[in-house]
Design an enzyme around this catalytic site. Structure first.
Site: not given
Length: 424
Positions: A22-23, A93, A117, A122-126, A305, A397
């Site tokens: 999935k990932n 996400r 989840c 899980r920041p999106i700044d990067l 995981d 999921r």
């Protein structure tokens, strides 16, 4: 709503085939937005997140066909919209992964802050740092992130942390940018390599995927292609634990053994016998196990995981095991549920001390997130009596037809639908 009813199931045996990852599938589907032709993606697990991503592409103007044989065909067309509404973004996400392709293809994008989840920040700044380095103007407000750029320019980008999502998003954005983009301290996960291979099949110029430095030479356009998704290494690892925790013997097919090295190493350290073939792995768990310590790290370290699933196994191994979680700060939510089944676990900051018990007992528990749910299923397979696991929507999921695959191995597991009131 659904729940699992599981009875103790010693000695699982047989053969199980692992689904596509999935990932890996989710960013690949997002990358189709860069294509000007038809793409066919094979061995795709038809999970809710995957279906939601296909719906997102439909919303943006692409024709998406989900086939019964775990294949998806996506026909490129003119992108009709550049924004992702909250209703779609809140469901997964991975919706944020369309930001790079949209910005690169149409020069603007507006995406609602993503869901997923609740395992930690899980920041999106990067992601945004990378886009800004390539010339995009970033604005945030009212729950949305917006980026605009007449034409992205190649840039040298150093990631403060080897984020998988940021590496994927920046790599996709760079494919149609002018000039060369270099991503340093890039993630090296197998899913990064799979996405890069898909992009290369479409005509992208990418070198270094799988190392910490990725170089992308921008091209004018990308074409359609056919691609097969890599096997899901986390699903494979979960079935490896299922064999161990039930003292069983399972042949796991459709795997890349190199992707499983950090998991296999810890399994062998515990005392599990592992035999590797070209595309299969055999787990024989007849010997006595010993306690071990685990520290989660980015690939090729031990995967976060798999932390919860290993904790379920550690709970019945004599002695003291220690788990240190370095990736997510809130990934011990399964501990309280495992303790309801008799596990002896203490949390100290980002560390968990697991004292093995002779047996666990069935109980009513709740899946708080995807991998926590998998851990509870594994614990229930070895627990005496009957267990009831609620909120299996989280498990669904990430695992395609988990209960059917376990049943085929001899597990006593049923999935039943219940009213929302009963779930509460």
């Amino acid at each position: 709503m659904s729940k699992f009813i599981i009875e103790q199931s010693p000695g699982l045996s047989g053969t199980v085939r692992i689904s596509g990852a999935k990932n890996s599938a989710l960013p690949i589907i997002a990358a189709v937005l860069l294509s000007e032709g038809q793409c066919r993606i094979e061995d795709v697990p038809l999970l809710k997140d995957v279906i939601n991503m296909c719906e997102l592409l439909k919303w943006l103007g692409f024709k998406t066909t989900i086939e019964k044989n775990e294949c998806i065909s996506i026909q490129s067309s003119r992108i009709k919209k550049h924004f992702v509404p909250y209703e779609l973004a809140s469901q997964m996400r991975a919706s944020f992964l369309v930001m790079g392709p949209l910005l690169s293809r149409v020069g603007k994008t507006r995406v609602s802050l993503p869901g997923g989840c609740a395992i930690g920040t899980r920041p999106i700044d990067l992601h945004l740092k990378g886009f800004a380095a390539m010339g995009a103007k970033i604005t945030q407000g009212h729950g949305y992130v917006e980026a605009k750029a007449k034409k992205l320019k190649g840039a040298k980008i150093y990631l403060d942390f080897p984020s998988v999502g940021a590496t994927e998003n920046i790599m996709m954005a760079a494919c149609l940018a002018e000039g060369q983009t270099i991503i340093e301290n890039a993630a090296v996960e197998p899913e990064i390599v799979d996405l890069a291979n898909f992009l290369v099949n479409m005509g992208a110029h990418i070198k270094g995927a799988g190392t910490d430095t990725i170089k992308i030479e921008g091209v004018k356009k990308l074409k359609g292609c056919t691609h097969t998704v890599i096997p899901d290494r986390i699903e494979a690892g979960t079935f490896m634990i299922a064999a161990a925790i039930t003292k069983g013997n399972i042949r796991i097919e459709n795997v890349v053994t190199d992707h499983l090295k950090p998991i296999s190493a810890k399994m062998r350290e515990i005392g599990v016998e592992i035999m590797e073939e070209e595309t299969a792995i055999i787990i024989n768990a007849k010997e006595k196990f010993k306690s071990i310590d685990i520290k989660t790290l980015p690939f090729p370290g031990f995967p976060t995981d798999m932390q919860a699933q290993f904790m379920a196994l550690m709970s019945i191994i004599e002695g003291t095991s220690i788990i240190i979680e370095t990736i997510f700060e809130n990934r011990f939510m399964h501990v309280s549920e495992l303790k309801r089944m008799g596990a002896n676990i203490k949390i100290e900051g980002r560390s968990a001390v697991v004292e093995g018990v002779k047996k666990m007992t069935g109980a009513k528990v709740k899946a708080t997130d995807l991998r926590a749910g998998a851990a509870l299923v594994l614990a229930a397979l070895t627990a005496q009596g009957e267990s009831e696991i609620k909120d299996v929507k989280h498990i669904d999921r990430g695992y395609y037809e988990l209960e059917k695959k376990l049943c085929a191995l001899g597990a006593k597991i049923r999935k039943i639908d219940v009213d929302d009131e009963e779930i509460e």
